[in-house]
Design a protein around this motif. Structure first.
Motif, PDB file in Angstrom:
ATOM      1  N   MET A   1       0.844  -1.178   0.000  1.00 44.63           N
ATOM      2  CA  MET A   1       0.000   0.000   0.000  1.00 44.63           C
ATOM      3  C   MET A   1       0.876   1.223   0.000  1.00 44.63           C
ATOM      4  SD  MET A   1      -2.992   1.011   2.688  1.00 44.63           S
ATOM      5  CE  MET A   1      -1.989   0.531   4.053  1.00 44.63           C
ATOM      6  N   ALA A   2       0.615   2.169  -0.844  1.00 43.97           N
ATOM      7  CA  ALA A   2       1.462   3.340  -0.959  1.00 43.97           C
ATOM      8  C   ALA A   2       1.274   4.243   0.227  1.00 43.97           C
ATOM      9  CB  ALA A   2       1.117   4.092  -2.246  1.00 43.97           C
ATOM     10  N   GLY A   3       2.370   4.891   0.695  1.00 43.89           N
ATOM     11  CA  GLY A   3       2.280   5.858   1.768  1.00 43.89           C
ATOM     12  C   GLY A   3       1.464   7.049   1.301  1.00 43.89           C
ATOM     13  N   GLY A   4       0.893   7.770   2.271  1.00 45.74           N
ATOM     14  CA  GLY A   4       0.124   8.950   1.936  1.00 45.74           C
ATOM     15  C   GLY A   4      -1.355   8.670   1.742  1.00 45.74           C
ATOM     16  N   PRO A  49       3.962  -7.352   1.783  1.00 46.83           N
ATOM     17  CA  PRO A  49       4.559  -6.743   0.588  1.00 46.83           C
ATOM     18  C   PRO A  49       3.632  -5.673   0.010  1.00 46.83           C
ATOM     19  CG  PRO A  49       4.693  -9.139   0.491  1.00 46.83           C
ATOM     20  CD  PRO A  49       3.807  -8.815   1.663  1.00 46.83           C
ATOM     21  N   GLN A  50       4.208  -4.783  -0.779  1.00 48.92           N
ATOM     22  CA  GLN A  50       3.445  -3.672  -1.334  1.00 48.92           C
ATOM     23  C   GLN A  50       2.191  -4.162  -2.044  1.00 48.92           C
ATOM     24  OE1 GLN A  50       5.712  -1.103  -3.860  1.00 48.92           O
ATOM     25  NE2 GLN A  50       4.053   0.361  -4.146  1.00 48.92           N
ATOM     26  N   GLY A  51       1.067  -3.522  -1.718  1.00 47.53           N
ATOM     27  CA  GLY A  51      -0.194  -3.864  -2.352  1.00 47.53           C
ATOM     28  C   GLY A  51      -0.971  -4.960  -1.658  1.00 47.53           C
ATOM     29  N   THR A  52      -0.458  -5.513  -0.546  1.00 48.50           N
ATOM     30  CA  THR A  52      -1.143  -6.630   0.115  1.00 48.50           C
ATOM     31  C   THR A  52      -1.755  -6.246   1.451  1.00 48.50           C
ATOM     32  OG1 THR A  52       0.833  -7.438   1.269  1.00 48.50           O
ATOM     33  CG2 THR A  52       0.455  -8.242  -0.979  1.00 48.50           C
ATOM     34  N   ALA A  53      -1.709  -4.963   1.839  1.00 47.94           N
ATOM     35  CA  ALA A  53      -2.279  -4.523   3.108  1.00 47.94           C
ATOM     36  C   ALA A  53      -3.167  -3.317   2.872  1.00 47.94           C
ATOM     37  CB  ALA A  53      -1.181  -4.180   4.105  1.00 47.94           C
ATOM     38  N   ALA A  54      -4.229  -3.206   3.665  1.00 45.18           N
ATOM     39  CA  ALA A  54      -5.151  -2.078   3.556  1.00 45.18           C
ATOM     40  C   ALA A  54      -5.729  -1.773   4.934  1.00 45.18           C
ATOM     41  CB  ALA A  54      -6.278  -2.385   2.570  1.00 45.18           C
ATOM     42  N   VAL A  55      -6.120  -0.509   5.143  1.00 46.06           N
ATOM     43  CA  VAL A  55      -6.712  -0.069   6.410  1.00 46.06           C
ATOM     44  C   VAL A  55      -8.086   0.507   6.129  1.00 46.06           C
ATOM     45  CG1 VAL A  55      -6.440   1.415   8.427  1.00 46.06           C
ATOM     46  CG2 VAL A  55      -4.417   0.477   7.294  1.00 46.06           C
ATOM     47  N   ALA A  56      -9.069   0.127   6.927  1.00 45.58           N
ATOM     48  CA  ALA A  56     -10.419   0.687   6.825  1.00 45.58           C
ATOM     49  C   ALA A  56     -10.882   1.071   8.228  1.00 45.58           C
ATOM     50  CB  ALA A  56     -11.381  -0.327   6.209  1.00 45.58           C
ATOM     51  N   VAL A  57     -11.642   2.158   8.337  1.00 50.63           N
ATOM     52  CA  VAL A  57     -12.075   2.683   9.626  1.00 50.63           C
ATOM     53  C   VAL A  57     -13.594   2.648   9.700  1.00 50.63           C
ATOM     54  CG1 VAL A  57     -11.885   4.623  11.235  1.00 50.63           C
ATOM     55  CG2 VAL A  57     -10.076   4.178   9.565  1.00 50.63           C
ATOM     56  N   SER A  58     -14.115   2.281  10.866  1.00 48.63           N
ATOM     57  CA  SER A  58     -15.562   2.190  11.026  1.00 48.63           C
ATOM     58  C   SER A  58     -16.205   3.571  10.960  1.00 48.63           C
ATOM     59  CB  SER A  58     -15.909   1.526  12.365  1.00 48.63           C
ATOM     60  OG  SER A  58     -15.512   2.352  13.453  1.00 48.63           O
ATOM     61  N   GLU A  59     -17.457   3.611  10.546  1.00 50.29           N
ATOM     62  CA  GLU A  59     -18.159   4.885  10.393  1.00 50.29           C
ATOM     63  C   GLU A  59     -18.357   5.603  11.717  1.00 50.29           C
ATOM     64  OE1 GLU A  59     -21.782   4.314   8.319  1.00 50.29           O
ATOM     65  OE2 GLU A  59     -20.825   3.691   6.439  1.00 50.29           O
ATOM     66  N   ASP A  60     -18.406   4.851  12.827  1.00 49.07           N
ATOM     67  CA  ASP A  60     -18.658   5.495  14.123  1.00 49.07           C
ATOM     68  C   ASP A  60     -17.375   5.837  14.881  1.00 49.07           C
ATOM     69  OD1 ASP A  60     -17.767   3.017  14.878  1.00 49.07           O
ATOM     70  OD2 ASP A  60     -19.566   2.461  16.023  1.00 49.07           O
ATOM     71  N   ASN A  61     -16.214   5.694  14.218  1.00 51.99           N
ATOM     72  CA  ASN A  61     -14.929   6.070  14.823  1.00 51.99           C
ATOM     73  C   ASN A  61     -14.555   5.241  16.044  1.00 51.99           C
ATOM     74  OD1 ASN A  61     -14.800   8.043  12.905  1.00 51.99           O
ATOM     75  ND2 ASN A  61     -14.868   9.778  14.314  1.00 51.99           N
ATOM     76  N   THR A  62     -15.083   4.041  16.178  1.00 55.20           N
ATOM     77  CA  THR A  62     -14.758   3.231  17.353  1.00 55.20           C
ATOM     78  C   THR A  62     -13.868   2.041  17.033  1.00 55.20           C
ATOM     79  OG1 THR A  62     -16.765   1.882  17.108  1.00 55.20           O
ATOM     80  CG2 THR A  62     -16.927   3.857  18.485  1.00 55.20           C
ATOM     81  N   ALA A  63     -13.525   1.827  15.764  1.00 56.10           N
ATOM     82  CA  ALA A  63     -12.670   0.687  15.415  1.00 56.10           C
ATOM     83  C   ALA A  63     -12.057   0.924  14.042  1.00 56.10           C
ATOM     84  CB  ALA A  63     -13.465  -0.615  15.415  1.00 56.10           C
TER      85      ALA A  63
END
Length: 216
Positions: A1-4, A49-63
């Motif tokens: 995953m690219a920085g930024g 490795p690049q492209g194999t990780a991602a971050v997602a945040v819950s809509e209610d900001n709790t997870a």
């Protein structure tokens, strides 16, 4: 995953030595009404490795959830000698609305383990702020024979939570690791551990606690 990469939501710190925010007698506060911005400064390691990780945040900001698609450690048989340990480190910049701070209340990890008789596995996570010499680590060992899903949870009771310092910007780092040893009973057979869900991706969830900062 690219920085930024910018993500809406919230992130936190676990048991650091940062100055705590004022605690309320009722425990956790409600999450802040405004969205938080997470910037992924870096994500690197043999387990992501690049492209194999991602971050997602819950809509209610709790997870928030980190998912991986190529996080596997193995030993025994014809395994590469360096494959017994895999890790991934996330360094995150967190922009929190004024008047709030945060802490990780718990973190859930899950995956699959195929461990031959005598083999062992270990899942480890470390948490620390950029520039801090103090690192808190949690270990979860597993032993063979085992051929099943696994789950591990790092939990901190709310009175022991230490929150990020108010009004100070520091990157927060999470370093996870999988380690497998073939042992001596079945070294000719492959043992492995992954962190993955039924669709083949890791799903690691971090649950957040919030508090208001002291009024100036």
């Amino acid at each position: 995953m690219a920085g930024g990469l910018l993500l809406g939501g919230a992130i936190a710190a676990l048991l650091t030595t940062a100055l705590p925010a004022q605690a309320s007698s009722g425990g956790f506060e409600d999450p802040p009404p405004d969205k938080i911005i997470i910037k992924v400064a870096t994500v690197n390691g043999s387990g992501c490795p690049q492209g194999t990780a991602a971050v997602a945040v819950s809509e209610d900001n709790t997870a928030f959830t980190v998912t991986y698609s190529d996080y596997l450690a193995q030993a025994g048989g014809n395994s590469d000698p360096t494959a017994f340990r895999k890790n991934c480190q996330l360094s995150l910049v967190v922009h929190v609305p004024g008047g709030f701070t945060y802490a990780i209340a718990s973190a859930d990890y899950r995956g699959f383990a195929s461990l031959q008789r005598g083999a062992t596995g270990n899942q480890r996570a470390s948490y620390y702020f950029q520039g801090s010499s103090d690192t808190v680590s949690k270990n979860h060992p597993f032993t063979g024979p085992r051929d099943d899903n696994w789950q591990a949870t790092d939990t901190t009771d709310w009175p022991q939570l230490v929150y990020a310092p108010c009004g100070v910007q520091r990157n927060f780092n999470i370093n996870t690791e999988l380690r497998v040893s073939a042992g001596t009973q079945s070294p000719g057979k492959v043992s492995f551990m992954t962190m993955d869900s039924t669709d083949g991706d890791i799903s690691t969830v971090y649950h957040l606690a919030w508090k208001e900062c002291p009024k100036k």
